[in-house]
Motif scaffolding. Structure first.
Motif, PDB file in Angstrom:
ATOM      1  N   PRO A 329      -2.365  -3.165  14.232  1.00  0.00           N
ATOM      2  CA  PRO A 329      -1.425  -2.142  13.746  1.00  0.00           C
ATOM      3  C   PRO A 329      -2.037  -0.743  13.762  1.00  0.00           C
ATOM      4  O   PRO A 329      -1.401   0.214  14.165  1.00  0.00           O
ATOM      5  CB  PRO A 329      -1.122  -2.597  12.321  1.00  0.00           C
ATOM      6  CG  PRO A 329      -1.283  -4.078  12.370  1.00  0.00           C
ATOM      7  CD  PRO A 329      -2.388  -4.328  13.364  1.00  0.00           C
ATOM      8  N   SER A 335      -2.615   7.265  10.153  1.00  0.00           N
ATOM      9  CA  SER A 335      -3.149   6.780   8.875  1.00  0.00           C
ATOM     10  C   SER A 335      -2.071   6.783   7.790  1.00  0.00           C
ATOM     11  O   SER A 335      -2.073   5.937   6.901  1.00  0.00           O
ATOM     12  CB  SER A 335      -4.365   7.611   8.458  1.00  0.00           C
ATOM     13  OG  SER A 335      -3.972   8.924   8.158  1.00  0.00           O
ATOM     14  N   LEU A 336      -1.117   7.707   7.873  1.00  0.00           N
ATOM     15  CA  LEU A 336      -0.022   7.738   6.898  1.00  0.00           C
ATOM     16  C   LEU A 336       0.836   6.483   7.047  1.00  0.00           C
ATOM     17  O   LEU A 336       1.143   5.796   6.069  1.00  0.00           O
ATOM     18  CB  LEU A 336       0.827   9.000   7.136  1.00  0.00           C
ATOM     19  CG  LEU A 336       2.010   9.200   6.195  1.00  0.00           C
ATOM     20  CD1 LEU A 336       1.520   9.540   4.796  1.00  0.00           C
ATOM     21  CD2 LEU A 336       2.941  10.308   6.717  1.00  0.00           C
ATOM     22  N   ALA A 338      -0.056   3.669   8.381  1.00  0.00           N
ATOM     23  CA  ALA A 338      -0.851   2.493   8.019  1.00  0.00           C
ATOM     24  C   ALA A 338      -0.856   2.306   6.507  1.00  0.00           C
ATOM     25  O   ALA A 338      -0.761   1.177   6.003  1.00  0.00           O
ATOM     26  CB  ALA A 338      -2.275   2.641   8.546  1.00  0.00           C
ATOM     27  N   ARG A 339      -0.942   3.420   5.776  1.00  0.00           N
ATOM     28  CA  ARG A 339      -0.928   3.328   4.314  1.00  0.00           C
ATOM     29  C   ARG A 339       0.405   2.821   3.798  1.00  0.00           C
ATOM     30  O   ARG A 339       0.467   2.026   2.858  1.00  0.00           O
ATOM     31  CB  ARG A 339      -1.215   4.699   3.708  1.00  0.00           C
ATOM     32  CG  ARG A 339      -2.675   4.882   3.406  1.00  0.00           C
ATOM     33  CD  ARG A 339      -2.994   6.323   3.121  1.00  0.00           C
ATOM     34  NE  ARG A 339      -2.513   6.740   1.818  1.00  0.00           N
ATOM     35  CZ  ARG A 339      -2.886   7.901   1.258  1.00  0.00           C
ATOM     36  NH1 ARG A 339      -3.719   8.696   1.895  1.00  0.00           N
ATOM     37  NH2 ARG A 339      -2.425   8.238   0.079  1.00  0.00           N
ATOM     38  N   ASP A 342       0.665  -0.877   4.461  1.00  0.00           N
ATOM     39  CA  ASP A 342      -0.156  -1.613   3.496  1.00  0.00           C
ATOM     40  C   ASP A 342       0.596  -1.879   2.191  1.00  0.00           C
ATOM     41  O   ASP A 342       0.325  -2.858   1.492  1.00  0.00           O
ATOM     42  CB  ASP A 342      -1.423  -0.808   3.152  1.00  0.00           C
ATOM     43  CG  ASP A 342      -2.553  -1.032   4.153  1.00  0.00           C
ATOM     44  OD1 ASP A 342      -2.435  -1.959   4.975  1.00  0.00           O
ATOM     45  OD2 ASP A 342      -3.543  -0.288   4.096  1.00  0.00           O
ATOM     46  N   ALA A 343       1.510  -0.971   1.856  1.00  0.00           N
ATOM     47  CA  ALA A 343       2.190  -1.065   0.556  1.00  0.00           C
ATOM     48  C   ALA A 343       3.458  -1.908   0.608  1.00  0.00           C
ATOM     49  O   ALA A 343       4.070  -2.183  -0.425  1.00  0.00           O
ATOM     50  CB  ALA A 343       2.506   0.341   0.043  1.00  0.00           C
ATOM     51  N   ALA A 356       6.509   4.136  -1.596  1.00  0.00           N
ATOM     52  CA  ALA A 356       5.819   5.429  -1.559  1.00  0.00           C
ATOM     53  C   ALA A 356       4.824   5.536  -2.712  1.00  0.00           C
ATOM     54  O   ALA A 356       3.661   5.925  -2.521  1.00  0.00           O
ATOM     55  CB  ALA A 356       6.827   6.569  -1.627  1.00  0.00           C
ATOM     56  N   VAL A 358       3.398   3.142  -4.490  1.00  0.00           N
ATOM     57  CA  VAL A 358       2.264   2.219  -4.340  1.00  0.00           C
ATOM     58  C   VAL A 358       1.287   2.754  -3.284  1.00  0.00           C
ATOM     59  O   VAL A 358       0.063   2.718  -3.467  1.00  0.00           O
ATOM     60  CB  VAL A 358       2.768   0.812  -3.944  1.00  0.00           C
ATOM     61  CG1 VAL A 358       1.596  -0.089  -3.554  1.00  0.00           C
ATOM     62  CG2 VAL A 358       3.563   0.199  -5.079  1.00  0.00           C
ATOM     63  N   ALA A 359       1.854   3.279  -2.195  1.00  0.00           N
ATOM     64  CA  ALA A 359       1.012   3.765  -1.098  1.00  0.00           C
ATOM     65  C   ALA A 359       0.330   5.079  -1.446  1.00  0.00           C
ATOM     66  O   ALA A 359      -0.686   5.431  -0.841  1.00  0.00           O
ATOM     67  CB  ALA A 359       1.846   3.943   0.161  1.00  0.00           C
ATOM     68  N   GLY A 360       0.903   5.793  -2.395  1.00  0.00           N
ATOM     69  CA  GLY A 360       0.346   7.106  -2.716  1.00  0.00           C
ATOM     70  C   GLY A 360       0.802   8.175  -1.740  1.00  0.00           C
ATOM     71  O   GLY A 360       0.052   9.099  -1.434  1.00  0.00           O
TER      72      GLY A 360
ATOM     73  N   GLU B  19      -4.041   8.989  -4.085  1.00  0.00           N
ATOM     74  CA  GLU B  19      -4.987   8.045  -3.483  1.00  0.00           C
ATOM     75  C   GLU B  19      -6.349   8.723  -3.304  1.00  0.00           C
ATOM     76  O   GLU B  19      -6.425   9.900  -2.949  1.00  0.00           O
ATOM     77  CB  GLU B  19      -4.486   7.558  -2.116  1.00  0.00           C
ATOM     78  CG  GLU B  19      -3.497   6.410  -2.185  1.00  0.00           C
ATOM     79  CD  GLU B  19      -4.144   5.091  -2.586  1.00  0.00           C
ATOM     80  OE1 GLU B  19      -3.738   4.561  -3.638  1.00  0.00           O
ATOM     81  OE2 GLU B  19      -5.046   4.600  -1.878  1.00  0.00           O
ATOM     82  N   ARG B  58       4.356   8.614  -7.740  1.00  0.00           N
ATOM     83  CA  ARG B  58       3.472   7.894  -8.662  1.00  0.00           C
ATOM     84  C   ARG B  58       3.862   8.122 -10.136  1.00  0.00           C
ATOM     85  O   ARG B  58       3.778   7.202 -10.948  1.00  0.00           O
ATOM     86  CB  ARG B  58       2.010   8.345  -8.445  1.00  0.00           C
ATOM     87  CG  ARG B  58       1.344   7.727  -7.208  1.00  0.00           C
ATOM     88  CD  ARG B  58       0.816   6.335  -7.507  1.00  0.00           C
ATOM     89  NE  ARG B  58       0.349   5.665  -6.300  1.00  0.00           N
ATOM     90  CZ  ARG B  58      -0.895   5.773  -5.804  1.00  0.00           C
ATOM     91  NH1 ARG B  58      -1.807   6.510  -6.426  1.00  0.00           N
ATOM     92  NH2 ARG B  58      -1.230   5.129  -4.711  1.00  0.00           N
ATOM     93  N   LEU B  61       6.730   5.935 -10.759  1.00  0.00           N
ATOM     94  CA  LEU B  61       6.294   4.539 -10.895  1.00  0.00           C
ATOM     95  C   LEU B  61       5.659   4.313 -12.263  1.00  0.00           C
ATOM     96  O   LEU B  61       5.828   3.256 -12.879  1.00  0.00           O
ATOM     97  CB  LEU B  61       5.291   4.202  -9.782  1.00  0.00           C
ATOM     98  CG  LEU B  61       4.867   2.741  -9.663  1.00  0.00           C
ATOM     99  CD1 LEU B  61       5.982   1.896  -9.069  1.00  0.00           C
ATOM    100  CD2 LEU B  61       3.617   2.597  -8.782  1.00  0.00           C
ATOM    101  N   HIS B 233      -5.686  -2.799  -0.379  1.00  0.00           N
ATOM    102  CA  HIS B 233      -4.938  -2.642   0.873  1.00  0.00           C
ATOM    103  C   HIS B 233      -5.948  -2.439   1.986  1.00  0.00           C
ATOM    104  O   HIS B 233      -7.054  -1.992   1.748  1.00  0.00           O
ATOM    105  CB  HIS B 233      -4.023  -1.414   0.813  1.00  0.00           C
ATOM    106  CG  HIS B 233      -2.832  -1.588  -0.070  1.00  0.00           C
ATOM    107  ND1 HIS B 233      -2.024  -0.544  -0.435  1.00  0.00           N
ATOM    108  CD2 HIS B 233      -2.316  -2.693  -0.672  1.00  0.00           C
ATOM    109  CE1 HIS B 233      -1.044  -0.992  -1.209  1.00  0.00           C
ATOM    110  NE2 HIS B 233      -1.211  -2.292  -1.375  1.00  0.00           N
ATOM    111  N   THR B 235      -6.120  -0.129   4.313  1.00  0.00           N
ATOM    112  CA  THR B 235      -6.606   1.248   4.427  1.00  0.00           C
ATOM    113  C   THR B 235      -7.551   1.599   3.276  1.00  0.00           C
ATOM    114  O   THR B 235      -8.405   2.463   3.414  1.00  0.00           O
ATOM    115  CB  THR B 235      -5.439   2.248   4.460  1.00  0.00           C
ATOM    116  OG1 THR B 235      -4.547   1.916   3.405  1.00  0.00           O
ATOM    117  CG2 THR B 235      -4.699   2.167   5.784  1.00  0.00           C
ATOM    118  N   ARG B 236      -7.373   0.909   2.137  1.00  0.00           N
ATOM    119  CA  ARG B 236      -8.267   1.174   0.999  1.00  0.00           C
ATOM    120  C   ARG B 236      -9.689   0.695   1.286  1.00  0.00           C
ATOM    121  O   ARG B 236     -10.658   1.304   0.826  1.00  0.00           O
ATOM    122  CB  ARG B 236      -7.717   0.519  -0.269  1.00  0.00           C
ATOM    123  CG  ARG B 236      -6.565   1.306  -0.820  1.00  0.00           C
ATOM    124  CD  ARG B 236      -5.934   0.731  -2.070  1.00  0.00           C
ATOM    125  NE  ARG B 236      -4.801   1.602  -2.443  1.00  0.00           N
ATOM    126  CZ  ARG B 236      -3.678   1.186  -3.013  1.00  0.00           C
ATOM    127  NH1 ARG B 236      -3.527  -0.094  -3.310  1.00  0.00           N
ATOM    128  NH2 ARG B 236      -2.730   2.051  -3.299  1.00  0.00           N
TER     129      ARG B 236
END
Lengths: 402, 402
Positions: A329, A335-336, A338-339, A342-343, A356, A358-360, B19, B58, B61, B233, B235-236
């Protein structure tokens, strides 16, 4: 038998009287020529006591009197022995002589005692159909431990075969282990291979390799700077190694213990500005210790594939293909994205706003990019929001086809 | 619970809202301070649309209204959760904060998308008896593939143990494979070990390593920059890797596939001027491909022993002992003597003159040196001349004792 010039005869006689690599003799020959140098040796004139004594001992052993024409006598003998075993003798005057060998003149004597005998050969005995100079134009030496492991044998064989396929001449020392395995690989790959020996061309040493040595004499080239009848000695292997290094564009060590002679070949290659390449191995293998010691030296290149060797020694543009894993992936997403991906959760769908948070990332970024992730097949859009696709690999394969 | 300053509370709140690694936020904090930076975030003032949107998501959330004192609220929650699980929170204002982490400010954004989030952590959560800054003073990270082979597990375990014995803190990521094996090795060696995680400090990820993670919390140190409750995640992991690289004096990769995340840790180490070390392996092992790719880069050091790692990252004078094989004749003989010894036969004795001729040295040199070879035990003198000793090894051992 072809007619020998006075120069050629003198060089052959000198090769009989003095161990190869002798810098004093080499300098004398370069200064006064081989005919006069032989005269100096026989008359013990203008040379060191050690060199005079060494030549005297050899003359005595050969049963040649100084009053006779030493050059003609010794050369005649050597030429006859060579013809008898189907060998030919060449000197620097021949077309077949590789100019690369003369680089050894520049290999200066260093602190190491073993680096003393680095002068170029005065003449070499050859057996086999290949033309010496020509076959070395695209050549690489593959050397290593006698006590090869299964790993080293695998690598030597693969490299010998692969280099032959790439049109390279594989040069080695016909020794047990890595050497003979590389020769065998090259023969199997249908490529030229050259064995540089540390004994007379009439000796099949080591005996266990007699079959391959005979095959090389038939399909490749056997080379030595020692006159027929000479036994292999330990110090001769080290002296011989300078020829393997000088003759080729680069040297590859496959496996080597900490005290392996292959390291001396690499040392000569380094001294001569040839490419120095080393195959790594497991750190708990004694037969890779010497390899790793060399790889910790600056200027030594680690090689793992034939392509990487070709990249080092081949023509401009012969570059190794980069190693690539399967497409992931992150290869198609920034990178945005991908983040955000991930979420996204596998089964439980969520809103773009939740994803959004969760991903930050901002809700706007999530709302913008989630449809793309859906389009690429990573994410599925449902009535409750977004969840991971259960077949993301298909999505990546589809992307590969773009 | 210790009293938190306004600055500390603001940093903790920022860590919840954004993040880790965000360069924009980091620069804002460095310019206006954390309290004012939090205010900017909440008021969406003087920041990018993306950052404002991410913080808004955030806050939504977290269920915190902007009208409330966001800093105090979020910090209070985090402090309570930390205390509940026996964790502490530190910021750059604390004694325990490692200055090395702030080197990440200098790690400039490069072409790679994954190198974007390189700003230092705003605060970290810690669990364990070790003092963070102190334990990193003499530290090295040992990282690598999750899909470790038996070879990699052996090396990671040996290195973890050996580095612990040498008084080094072993830092890794608590992941399956190389990471956890290095942690286990360090624990077995009785040394300090630090696990830098990519999730909340209340999560034991991966679950298979829960036992070791708990042991590290008891004897070593668990570290994370993500607030409690955060899921790991992909990316983390990459963002986390910058902390492993920055926190230590150097990074060692034990095994890595071509796409291994361990390579990103090494990349950060290189970017930060830390020592980059890689263990080689068999060239036909997929789990060493990434290692060999890195070793083909300039500036990466091949390591095979703990001593070599210590030499790289330790104090001046902590040099690795050279690897020496057994003592051989050439270690005690000069090249002339070695040549003479080569010409002595095992059973059949010969005169000094004959030996000189075979060796290619003068009779005088042979007569002078043969008695020494006898004295050293390599050669036996008989009525007919000289022959090889049948117990040369004893001679070498005797020589070793000198």
């Amino acid at each position: 038998m072809k007619k020998l010039s006075e120069e050629q005869k003198a060089r052959m006689a000198l090769a009989v009287l003095v161990e190869p690599g002798c810098r004093e003799l080499g300098q004398l020959v370069r200064t006064v020529g081989p005919v006069e140098a032989l005269e100096c040796l026989v008359q013990e004139r203008g040379i060191s006591v050690a060199l005079a004594g060494a030549a005297r001992a050899r003359l005595y052993l050969a049963g040649v009197r100084k009053s006779q024409d030493v050059g003609t006598q010794l050369a005649q003998r050597m030429a006859e022995r060579a013809e008898h075993i189907g060998a030919r003798i060449i000197t620097a005057a021949d077309d077949e002589w590789p100019p690369a060998l003369d680089d050894l003149v520049k290999a200066s004597r260093t602190g190491s005692a073993l680096r003393r005998d680095t002068d170029p050969p005065l003449c070499v005995w050859l057996r086999g159909p290949l033309r010496f100079a020509e076959t070395l134009e695209r050549s690489v030496s593959v050397v290593g431990a006698r006590a090869v492991t299964g790993y080293g044998a695998y690598v030597a064989s693969e490299f010998g075969y692969g280099l032959a396929e790439e049109g390279f001449t594989v040069v080695s020392g016909a020794a047990l282990g890595v050497d003979v395995t590389a020769h065998r690989g090259a023969l199997a790959g249908g490529g030229p291979t050259v064995a540089v020996m540390a004994c007379g061309i009439d000796k099949s040493y080591p005996a266990a390799n007699a079959g391959v040595i005979e095959q090389i004499a038939t399909e490749g080239l056997l080379v030595t700077e020692w006159p027929p009848g000479t036994e292999p000695h330990k110090t001769r292997f080290l002296t011989r190694n300078r020829v393997i290094a000088a003759a080729t564009l680069g040297t590859v060590i496959v496996e080597a213990g900490s005290r392996s002679g292959a390291r001396s070949t690499l040392g000569y290659a380094r001294l001569l500005g040839r490419k120095t390449m080393v195959v790594p191995g497991p750190i708990n293998s004694a037969m890779s210790i010497g390899c790793h010691m060399e790889l910790r030296e600056p200027g030594t290149t680690l090689v793992t594939r034939v392509e990487e060797i070709v990249e080092e020694i081949g023509s401009i543009g012969e570059l190794a293909e980069p190693i690539v894993g399967g497409l992931r992936p992150e290869d198609v997403l920034d990178s945005l994205q991908a983040r955000i991906l991930d979420a996204v959760r596998p089964r439980k769908a969520a809103t773009a706003e939740y994803i959004a948070a969760v991903a930050g990332v901002s809700g706007r970024d999530a709302r913008r990019n989630l449809p793309l992730l859906v389009e690429l097949g990573f994410v599925v859009s449902t009535a409750d929001g977004y969840r991971l696709s259960s077949t993301p690999k298909a999505a990546i394969s589809a992307e590969e086809g773009r």
